[in-house]
Design a protein around this motif. Structure first.
Motif, PDB file in Angstrom:
ATOM      1  N   HIS A 100      52.382  11.360  22.794  1.00 47.53           N
ATOM      2  CA  HIS A 100      51.184  11.430  23.634  1.00 47.53           C
ATOM      3  C   HIS A 100      50.633  12.847  23.575  1.00 47.53           C
ATOM      4  CE1 HIS A 100      48.499  10.831  27.002  1.00 47.53           C
ATOM      5  NE2 HIS A 100      49.005  11.898  27.570  1.00 47.53           N
ATOM      6  N   LEU A 101      49.338  12.986  23.251  1.00 49.91           N
ATOM      7  CA  LEU A 101      48.674  14.295  23.244  1.00 49.91           C
ATOM      8  C   LEU A 101      47.808  14.406  24.485  1.00 49.91           C
ATOM      9  CD1 LEU A 101      47.594  14.467  19.509  1.00 49.91           C
ATOM     10  CD2 LEU A 101      49.501  15.627  20.584  1.00 49.91           C
ATOM     11  N   ASP A 102      48.033  15.440  25.283  1.00 49.02           N
ATOM     12  CA  ASP A 102      47.244  15.672  26.492  1.00 49.02           C
ATOM     13  C   ASP A 102      45.896  16.265  26.134  1.00 49.02           C
ATOM     14  OD1 ASP A 102      49.417  14.855  27.980  1.00 49.02           O
ATOM     15  OD2 ASP A 102      50.146  16.894  28.306  1.00 49.02           O
ATOM     16  N   ARG A 103      44.969  16.215  27.067  1.00 47.66           N
ATOM     17  CA  ARG A 103      43.653  16.811  26.867  1.00 47.66           C
ATOM     18  C   ARG A 103      43.729  18.324  26.744  1.00 47.66           C
ATOM     19  NH1 ARG A 103      39.867  13.536  31.132  1.00 47.66           N
ATOM     20  NH2 ARG A 103      40.410  11.480  30.348  1.00 47.66           N
ATOM     21  N   ASP A 104      44.702  18.926  27.397  1.00 46.75           N
ATOM     22  CA  ASP A 104      44.823  20.384  27.355  1.00 46.75           C
ATOM     23  C   ASP A 104      45.674  20.865  26.185  1.00 46.75           C
ATOM     24  OD1 ASP A 104      47.189  19.410  28.322  1.00 46.75           O
ATOM     25  OD2 ASP A 104      47.336  20.806  30.002  1.00 46.75           O
ATOM     26  N   GLY A 105      45.976  19.988  25.242  1.00 50.00           N
ATOM     27  CA  GLY A 105      46.695  20.400  24.046  1.00 50.00           C
ATOM     28  C   GLY A 105      48.201  20.252  24.132  1.00 50.00           C
ATOM     29  N   GLY A 106      48.702  19.724  25.220  1.00 51.31           N
ATOM     30  CA  GLY A 106      50.140  19.518  25.348  1.00 51.31           C
ATOM     31  C   GLY A 106      50.584  18.272  24.602  1.00 51.31           C
ATOM     32  N   GLY A 114      53.637   3.643  29.882  1.00 49.08           N
ATOM     33  CA  GLY A 114      52.695   4.753  29.889  1.00 49.08           C
ATOM     34  C   GLY A 114      53.110   5.912  30.768  1.00 49.08           C
ATOM     35  N   GLU A 115      54.317   5.876  31.282  1.00 46.85           N
ATOM     36  CA  GLU A 115      54.817   6.963  32.127  1.00 46.85           C
ATOM     37  C   GLU A 115      55.379   8.086  31.268  1.00 46.85           C
ATOM     38  OE1 GLU A 115      54.638   7.127  35.496  1.00 46.85           O
ATOM     39  OE2 GLU A 115      53.485   5.264  35.367  1.00 46.85           O
ATOM     40  N   ILE A 116      55.084   9.318  31.644  1.00 44.17           N
ATOM     41  CA  ILE A 116      55.610  10.476  30.923  1.00 44.17           C
ATOM     42  C   ILE A 116      57.114  10.550  31.144  1.00 44.17           C
ATOM     43  CG2 ILE A 116      55.579  12.984  30.758  1.00 44.17           C
ATOM     44  CD1 ILE A 116      52.641  12.863  31.610  1.00 44.17           C
ATOM     45  N   MET A 117      57.836  10.659  30.050  1.00 45.20           N
ATOM     46  CA  MET A 117      59.296  10.669  30.110  1.00 45.20           C
ATOM     47  C   MET A 117      59.833  11.973  29.539  1.00 45.20           C
ATOM     48  SD  MET A 117      59.993   7.759  31.422  1.00 45.20           S
ATOM     49  CE  MET A 117      61.736   7.730  31.215  1.00 45.20           C
ATOM     50  N   PRO A 118      60.903  12.491  30.116  1.00 50.41           N
ATOM     51  CA  PRO A 118      61.554  13.651  29.512  1.00 50.41           C
ATOM     52  C   PRO A 118      62.216  13.222  28.201  1.00 50.41           C
ATOM     53  CG  PRO A 118      62.723  12.977  31.499  1.00 50.41           C
ATOM     54  CD  PRO A 118      61.517  12.114  31.380  1.00 50.41           C
ATOM     55  N   PHE A 119      62.267  14.145  27.252  1.00 43.71           N
ATOM     56  CA  PHE A 119      62.835  13.814  25.955  1.00 43.71           C
ATOM     57  C   PHE A 119      63.718  14.949  25.472  1.00 43.71           C
ATOM     58  CE2 PHE A 119      58.659  15.646  25.486  1.00 43.71           C
ATOM     59  CZ  PHE A 119      58.783  16.585  24.474  1.00 43.71           C
ATOM     60  N   SER A 120      64.582  14.616  24.550  1.00 48.10           N
ATOM     61  CA  SER A 120      65.503  15.576  23.954  1.00 48.10           C
ATOM     62  C   SER A 120      65.441  15.428  22.444  1.00 48.10           C
ATOM     63  CB  SER A 120      66.933  15.311  24.429  1.00 48.10           C
ATOM     64  OG  SER A 120      67.006  15.380  25.833  1.00 48.10           O
ATOM     65  N   GLY A 121      65.833  16.450  21.744  1.00 48.30           N
ATOM     66  CA  GLY A 121      65.836  16.381  20.294  1.00 48.30           C
ATOM     67  C   GLY A 121      65.905  17.754  19.677  1.00 48.30           C
ATOM     68  N   ASP A 122      65.339  17.863  18.491  1.00 43.17           N
ATOM     69  CA  ASP A 122      65.305  19.145  17.801  1.00 43.17           C
ATOM     70  C   ASP A 122      64.120  19.175  16.853  1.00 43.17           C
ATOM     71  OD1 ASP A 122      66.028  18.091  15.124  1.00 43.17           O
ATOM     72  OD2 ASP A 122      67.990  17.767  16.024  1.00 43.17           O
ATOM     73  N   LEU A 123      63.807  20.367  16.401  1.00 39.86           N
ATOM     74  CA  LEU A 123      62.802  20.550  15.362  1.00 39.86           C
ATOM     75  C   LEU A 123      63.187  21.764  14.534  1.00 39.86           C
ATOM     76  CD1 LEU A 123      60.333  22.886  16.210  1.00 39.86           C
ATOM     77  CD2 LEU A 123      60.147  21.196  17.974  1.00 39.86           C
ATOM     78  N   THR A 124      62.964  21.634  13.246  1.00 43.56           N
ATOM     79  CA  THR A 124      63.271  22.717  12.320  1.00 43.56           C
ATOM     80  C   THR A 124      61.994  23.099  11.600  1.00 43.56           C
ATOM     81  OG1 THR A 124      65.515  21.901  12.019  1.00 43.56           O
ATOM     82  CG2 THR A 124      64.681  23.436  10.360  1.00 43.56           C
TER      83      THR A 124
END
Length: 141
Positions: A100-106, A114-124
């Protein structure tokens, strides 16, 4: 040909030359010469994360890191990362979430309702790995 040199055009030349202001005339002006301007951008709607301060701000150049979100400190800011890089590199552990992309760029993830959920993971990105848990929003700065 040489006779033309003594009679400058009324639109250009040393005498009688007109600048761009004269040529523009009253374009874009109303009333007493006040320049018109585009209407102000509409106010952003109030959301739960509007104005939220990031709890952590990282850049790939800073190396590997781990971020654990907690209530009221679950926004992660990334410097020097494009949206394309983020979308390609992110690996979310929770199944069934949608980007989901927010209007403010988040950037965040929502469940089927459709509820915002906390998430976990990684990125390289560029050889640096950032692991995160309990994040609800990632912003790019």
């Amino acid at each position: 040909m040489s006779a033309d040199q003594d009679n400058p055009s009324p639109w250009r030349g040393p005498r009688g030359g007109r600048g761009w202001q004269d040529l523009a005339g009253s374009w874009g002006r109303t009333g007493q010469g006040a320049a018109t301007r585009r209407s102000d951008s509409p106010a952003r709607p109030a959301t739960g994360k509007a104005g939220a301060q990031p709890a952590c701000c990282r850049a790939p150049a800073e190396g590997d890191a781990h971020f654990a979100g907690r209530p009221a400190a679950d926004v992660l800011a990334l410097r020097g990362v494009t949206l394309t890089q983020l979308i390609i590199a992110i690996n979310v552990l929770e199944p069934g979430l949608s980007l989901h992309l927010d209007r403010d760029g988040g950037l965040g993830f929502v469940d089927h309702a459709g509820e915002i959920m906390p998430f976990s993971g990684d990125l390289t990105i560029r050889g640096a790995t950032l692991r995160f848990t309990g994040v609800t929003n990632i912003i790019l700065v």
